[in-house]
Design a protein around this motif. Structure first.
Motif, PDB file in Angstrom:
ATOM      1  N   LYS A 279       8.530   1.316   4.815  1.00 21.12           N
ATOM      2  CA  LYS A 279       7.345   1.515   3.976  1.00 21.12           C
ATOM      3  C   LYS A 279       7.719   1.218   2.533  1.00 21.12           C
ATOM      4  O   LYS A 279       8.610   1.857   1.967  1.00 21.12           O
ATOM      5  CB  LYS A 279       6.813   2.928   4.110  1.00 21.12           C
ATOM      6  N   VAL A 280       7.042   0.247   1.939  1.00 21.58           N
ATOM      7  CA  VAL A 280       7.302  -0.134   0.557  1.00 21.58           C
ATOM      8  C   VAL A 280       6.067   0.207  -0.277  1.00 21.58           C
ATOM      9  O   VAL A 280       4.975  -0.264   0.001  1.00 21.58           O
ATOM     10  CB  VAL A 280       7.614  -1.642   0.432  1.00 21.58           C
ATOM     11  N   THR A 281       6.250   1.028  -1.293  1.00 17.87           N
ATOM     12  CA  THR A 281       5.175   1.382  -2.211  1.00 17.87           C
ATOM     13  C   THR A 281       5.478   0.736  -3.551  1.00 17.87           C
ATOM     14  O   THR A 281       6.458   1.092  -4.210  1.00 17.87           O
ATOM     15  CB  THR A 281       5.052   2.908  -2.369  1.00 17.87           C
ATOM     16  N   LYS A 282       4.656  -0.228  -3.937  1.00 21.55           N
ATOM     17  CA  LYS A 282       4.935  -1.026  -5.131  1.00 21.55           C
ATOM     18  C   LYS A 282       4.207  -0.498  -6.362  1.00 21.55           C
ATOM     19  O   LYS A 282       3.118   0.061  -6.270  1.00 21.55           O
ATOM     20  CB  LYS A 282       4.516  -2.485  -4.906  1.00 21.55           C
ATOM     21  N   ALA A 283       4.839  -0.710  -7.499  1.00 17.07           N
ATOM     22  CA  ALA A 283       4.195  -0.508  -8.796  1.00 17.07           C
ATOM     23  C   ALA A 283       4.450  -1.774  -9.606  1.00 17.07           C
ATOM     24  O   ALA A 283       5.311  -1.829 -10.472  1.00 17.07           O
ATOM     25  CB  ALA A 283       4.753   0.712  -9.511  1.00 17.07           C
ATOM     26  N   SER A 284       3.709  -2.838  -9.243  1.00 15.62           N
ATOM     27  CA  SER A 284       3.787  -4.107  -9.953  1.00 15.62           C
ATOM     28  C   SER A 284       2.483  -4.298 -10.718  1.00 15.62           C
ATOM     29  O   SER A 284       1.620  -3.419 -10.704  1.00 15.62           O
ATOM     30  CB  SER A 284       4.015  -5.261  -8.977  1.00 15.62           C
ATOM     31  N   MET A 285       2.329  -5.435 -11.360  1.00 11.97           N
ATOM     32  CA  MET A 285       1.124  -5.637 -12.157  1.00 11.97           C
ATOM     33  C   MET A 285      -0.150  -5.622 -11.314  1.00 11.97           C
ATOM     34  O   MET A 285      -1.228  -5.305 -11.822  1.00 11.97           O
ATOM     35  CB  MET A 285       1.220  -6.950 -12.949  1.00 11.97           C
ATOM     36  N   ALA A 286      -0.027  -5.915 -10.029  1.00 15.81           N
ATOM     37  CA  ALA A 286      -1.194  -5.877  -9.156  1.00 15.81           C
ATOM     38  C   ALA A 286      -1.710  -4.456  -8.978  1.00 15.81           C
ATOM     39  O   ALA A 286      -2.915  -4.219  -8.956  1.00 15.81           O
ATOM     40  CB  ALA A 286      -0.860  -6.492  -7.798  1.00 15.81           C
ATOM     41  N   GLU A 287      -0.772  -3.513  -8.831  1.00 16.35           N
ATOM     42  CA  GLU A 287      -1.158  -2.113  -8.649  1.00 16.35           C
ATOM     43  C   GLU A 287      -1.285  -1.377  -9.980  1.00 16.35           C
ATOM     44  O   GLU A 287      -2.031  -0.396 -10.079  1.00 16.35           O
ATOM     45  CB  GLU A 287      -0.113  -1.386  -7.791  1.00 16.35           C
ATOM     46  N   PHE A 288      -0.554  -1.838 -10.986  1.00 18.60           N
ATOM     47  CA  PHE A 288      -0.448  -1.151 -12.284  1.00 18.60           C
ATOM     48  C   PHE A 288      -0.622  -2.193 -13.387  1.00 18.60           C
ATOM     49  O   PHE A 288       0.354  -2.722 -13.926  1.00 18.60           O
ATOM     50  CB  PHE A 288       0.929  -0.485 -12.361  1.00 18.60           C
ATOM     51  N   PRO A 289      -1.852  -2.553 -13.733  1.00 16.43           N
ATOM     52  CA  PRO A 289      -2.118  -3.658 -14.672  1.00 16.43           C
ATOM     53  C   PRO A 289      -1.442  -3.526 -16.028  1.00 16.43           C
ATOM     54  O   PRO A 289      -1.206  -4.531 -16.699  1.00 16.43           O
ATOM     55  CB  PRO A 289      -3.644  -3.622 -14.811  1.00 16.43           C
ATOM     56  N   ALA A 290      -1.098  -2.311 -16.433  1.00 19.34           N
ATOM     57  CA  ALA A 290      -0.442  -2.136 -17.733  1.00 19.34           C
ATOM     58  C   ALA A 290       0.903  -2.844 -17.802  1.00 19.34           C
ATOM     59  O   ALA A 290       1.427  -3.101 -18.890  1.00 19.34           O
ATOM     60  CB  ALA A 290      -0.262  -0.646 -18.035  1.00 19.34           C
ATOM     61  N   LEU A 291       1.487  -3.194 -16.648  1.00 15.15           N
ATOM     62  CA  LEU A 291       2.783  -3.875 -16.619  1.00 15.15           C
ATOM     63  C   LEU A 291       2.676  -5.360 -16.953  1.00 15.15           C
ATOM     64  O   LEU A 291       3.705  -6.001 -17.210  1.00 15.15           O
ATOM     65  CB  LEU A 291       3.434  -3.721 -15.244  1.00 15.15           C
ATOM     66  N   THR A 292       1.478  -5.909 -16.976  1.00 14.44           N
ATOM     67  CA  THR A 292       1.296  -7.341 -17.221  1.00 14.44           C
ATOM     68  C   THR A 292       1.994  -7.759 -18.513  1.00 14.44           C
ATOM     69  O   THR A 292       1.759  -7.195 -19.574  1.00 14.44           O
ATOM     70  CB  THR A 292      -0.202  -7.684 -17.310  1.00 14.44           C
ATOM     71  N   GLY A 293       2.897  -8.736 -18.383  1.00 13.23           N
ATOM     72  CA  GLY A 293       3.604  -9.257 -19.544  1.00 13.23           C
ATOM     73  C   GLY A 293       4.794  -8.442 -19.997  1.00 13.23           C
ATOM     74  O   GLY A 293       5.482  -8.835 -20.945  1.00 13.23           O
ATOM     75  N   LEU A 294       5.090  -7.324 -19.349  1.00 15.50           N
ATOM     76  CA  LEU A 294       6.171  -6.440 -19.802  1.00 15.50           C
ATOM     77  C   LEU A 294       7.492  -6.645 -19.068  1.00 15.50           C
ATOM     78  O   LEU A 294       8.475  -5.973 -19.354  1.00 15.50           O
ATOM     79  CB  LEU A 294       5.729  -4.975 -19.672  1.00 15.50           C
ATOM     80  N   SER A 295       7.523  -7.553 -18.088  1.00 17.49           N
ATOM     81  CA  SER A 295       8.769  -7.944 -17.413  1.00 17.49           C
ATOM     82  C   SER A 295       9.472  -6.787 -16.718  1.00 17.49           C
ATOM     83  O   SER A 295      10.704  -6.721 -16.691  1.00 17.49           O
ATOM     84  CB  SER A 295       9.729  -8.603 -18.411  1.00 17.49           C
ATOM     85  N   VAL A 296       8.711  -5.877 -16.152  1.00 17.23           N
ATOM     86  CA  VAL A 296       9.319  -4.774 -15.421  1.00 17.23           C
ATOM     87  C   VAL A 296       8.351  -4.304 -14.344  1.00 17.23           C
ATOM     88  O   VAL A 296       7.126  -4.353 -14.512  1.00 17.23           O
ATOM     89  CB  VAL A 296       9.679  -3.603 -16.363  1.00 17.23           C
ATOM     90  N   SER A 297       8.897  -3.891 -13.202  1.00 11.65           N
ATOM     91  CA  SER A 297       8.120  -3.281 -12.124  1.00 11.65           C
ATOM     92  C   SER A 297       9.092  -2.535 -11.231  1.00 11.65           C
ATOM     93  O   SER A 297      10.314  -2.601 -11.428  1.00 11.65           O
ATOM     94  CB  SER A 297       7.342  -4.333 -11.322  1.00 11.65           C
ATOM     95  N   MET A 298       8.552  -1.813 -10.268  1.00 14.22           N
ATOM     96  CA  MET A 298       9.436  -1.069  -9.374  1.00 14.22           C
ATOM     97  C   MET A 298       8.774  -0.893  -8.008  1.00 14.22           C
ATOM     98  O   MET A 298       7.583  -1.186  -7.833  1.00 14.22           O
ATOM     99  CB  MET A 298       9.802   0.293  -9.967  1.00 14.22           C
ATOM    100  N   ALA A 299       9.563  -0.419  -7.069  1.00 14.92           N
ATOM    101  CA  ALA A 299       9.061  -0.132  -5.730  1.00 14.92           C
ATOM    102  C   ALA A 299       9.892   0.992  -5.137  1.00 14.92           C
ATOM    103  O   ALA A 299      11.084   1.119  -5.427  1.00 14.92           O
ATOM    104  CB  ALA A 299       9.141  -1.365  -4.840  1.00 14.92           C
TER     105      ALA A 299
ATOM    106  N   SER B 271      10.646  -8.280 -13.619  1.00 13.49           N
ATOM    107  CA  SER B 271       9.397  -9.023 -13.705  1.00 13.49           C
ATOM    108  C   SER B 271       8.272  -8.089 -13.314  1.00 13.49           C
ATOM    109  O   SER B 271       8.459  -7.198 -12.480  1.00 13.49           O
ATOM    110  CB  SER B 271       9.407 -10.239 -12.770  1.00 13.49           C
ATOM    111  N   ALA B 272       7.103  -8.289 -13.916  1.00 11.02           N
ATOM    112  CA  ALA B 272       5.938  -7.503 -13.521  1.00 11.02           C
ATOM    113  C   ALA B 272       5.380  -7.974 -12.191  1.00 11.02           C
ATOM    114  O   ALA B 272       4.554  -7.302 -11.579  1.00 11.02           O
ATOM    115  CB  ALA B 272       4.857  -7.587 -14.605  1.00 11.02           C
ATOM    116  N   ASN B 273       5.840  -9.140 -11.737  1.00 14.60           N
ATOM    117  CA  ASN B 273       5.377  -9.707 -10.462  1.00 14.60           C
ATOM    118  C   ASN B 273       6.522 -10.489  -9.839  1.00 14.60           C
ATOM    119  O   ASN B 273       6.546 -11.718  -9.878  1.00 14.60           O
ATOM    120  CB  ASN B 273       4.154 -10.600 -10.698  1.00 14.60           C
ATOM    121  N   ALA B 274       7.483  -9.755  -9.264  1.00 23.99           N
ATOM    122  CA  ALA B 274       8.701 -10.384  -8.746  1.00 23.99           C
ATOM    123  C   ALA B 274       8.425 -11.307  -7.576  1.00 23.99           C
ATOM    124  O   ALA B 274       9.106 -12.300  -7.376  1.00 23.99           O
ATOM    125  CB  ALA B 274       9.703  -9.310  -8.324  1.00 23.99           C
TER     126      ALA B 274
END
Length: 208
Positions: free
Chosen positions: A68-88, A166-169
Motif C-alpha cells: 500500500k503506497v500513500t502518496k503526497a505528491s503535487m497531484a494529492e497536495f497541490p502546494a508542492l507544485t514547483g517545490l521539488s519535494v514529495s513523499m510517500a 521532485s513534486a512529481n517523481a
C-alpha cells in the motif's frame, strides 16, 4: 501501528533539504504556485496542509496483499507544485513486494520505520546492488534506476517513508509497463527469448 508525529516532522524537514539541494523540477519565480483561478488573497494555512496521511497504519494488511503506497505528491497536495519535494508512505504486508520500477524524475530516499526489507537497485551497467534494511536504516535509489523492495518476513509487516527530489517523481512499474501497456506478444517473446504463449500467460496474470 500509528506513526509518531515528531518522526514525520523530522522526515519532512530532511526531505525538504534534499529537494532544495538537488531539485529536478523547473525553478519557479514566486514563493509558491497556486492552482489556476485561485485568488492569492484567499490562501491560508490550509493550502500548505496535507491530511491524507492521518489514517496511515490504521488499516490491516493481509498476508502477501499488495504493497500500500500513500502518496503526497503535487497531484494529492497541490502546494508542492514547483517545490521539488514529495513523499510517500509504504506499507508492506508480510511477504509483500514492491515490484521493480523506476522514478524517472527524482531520486528516492527511503527510511525504514519498522520491520525489515530487502532492497535492490540496478545501475546502467546492469550491476545489482542489494541490502538488508532494518528499522532506522536509510537507502537511496538514484533517479531513473530500476529498484525494488521486498518484505521477506512472513510474519510481520514493514513501514517505510520515502522522500523524492521532485513534486512529481513519476513511477514506471516494469511488470505492468511491459505486459499490460499493449506491447505486442511477438515483440516481448523475441525480447525475452520465449514464446508468445508464455507472454500471454504473463499478461493474463497481471490483468487478473
Amino acid at each position: 501501528m500509528e506513526f509518531n508525529g515528531a518522526y514525520l516532522m523530522v522526515l519532512l524537514l530532511a526531505f525538504n533539504i534534499v529537494g532544495s539541494t538537488h531539485a529536478s523540477d523547473p525553478d519557479i519565480i514566486s514563493d509558491f504556485v497556486l492552482p489556476p483561478g485561485q485568488n492569492p488573497a484567499n490562501v491560508d494555512g490550509n493550502f500548505f496542509t496535507f491530511t491524507g496521511l492521518r489514517q496511515v497504519g490504521s488499516n490491516n494488511l493481509t498476508w502477501q496483499s499488495n504493497v500500500k503506497v500513500t502518496k503526497a505528491s503535487m497531484a494529492e497536495f497541490p502546494a508542492l507544485t514547483g517545490l521539488s519535494v514529495s513523499m510517500a508512505v509504504l506499507q508492506f504486508p508480510a511477504g509483500g513486494v514492491n515490484p521493480p520500477h523506476t522514478h524517472p524524475r527524482a531520486s528516492e530516499l527511503l527510511y525504514l520505520m519498522s520491520g525489515s526489507l530487502e532492497v535492490g537497485v540496478v545501475d546502467t551497467t546492469g550491476k545489482l546492488f542489494t541490502q538488508s534494511l532494518y528499522a532506522g536504516d536509510l537507502f537511496v535509489f538514484p533517479a531513473g534506476l530500476v529498484h525494488f523492495q521486498l518484505n521477506k518476513d512472513y510474519k510481520n509487516i514493514a513501514f517505510a517513508v520515502s522522500g523524492f527530489g521532485s513534486a512529481n517523481a513519476g513511477t514506471v512499474s516494469l511488470p505492468s509497463t511491459l505486459f499490460t501497456s499493449g506491447i505486442t506478444s511477438d515483440v516481448l517473446a523475441k525480447s525475452f527469448k520465449t514464446d508468445a504463449k508464455t507472454i500471454e500467460m504473463l499478461k493474463a496474470s497481471l490483468k487478473a
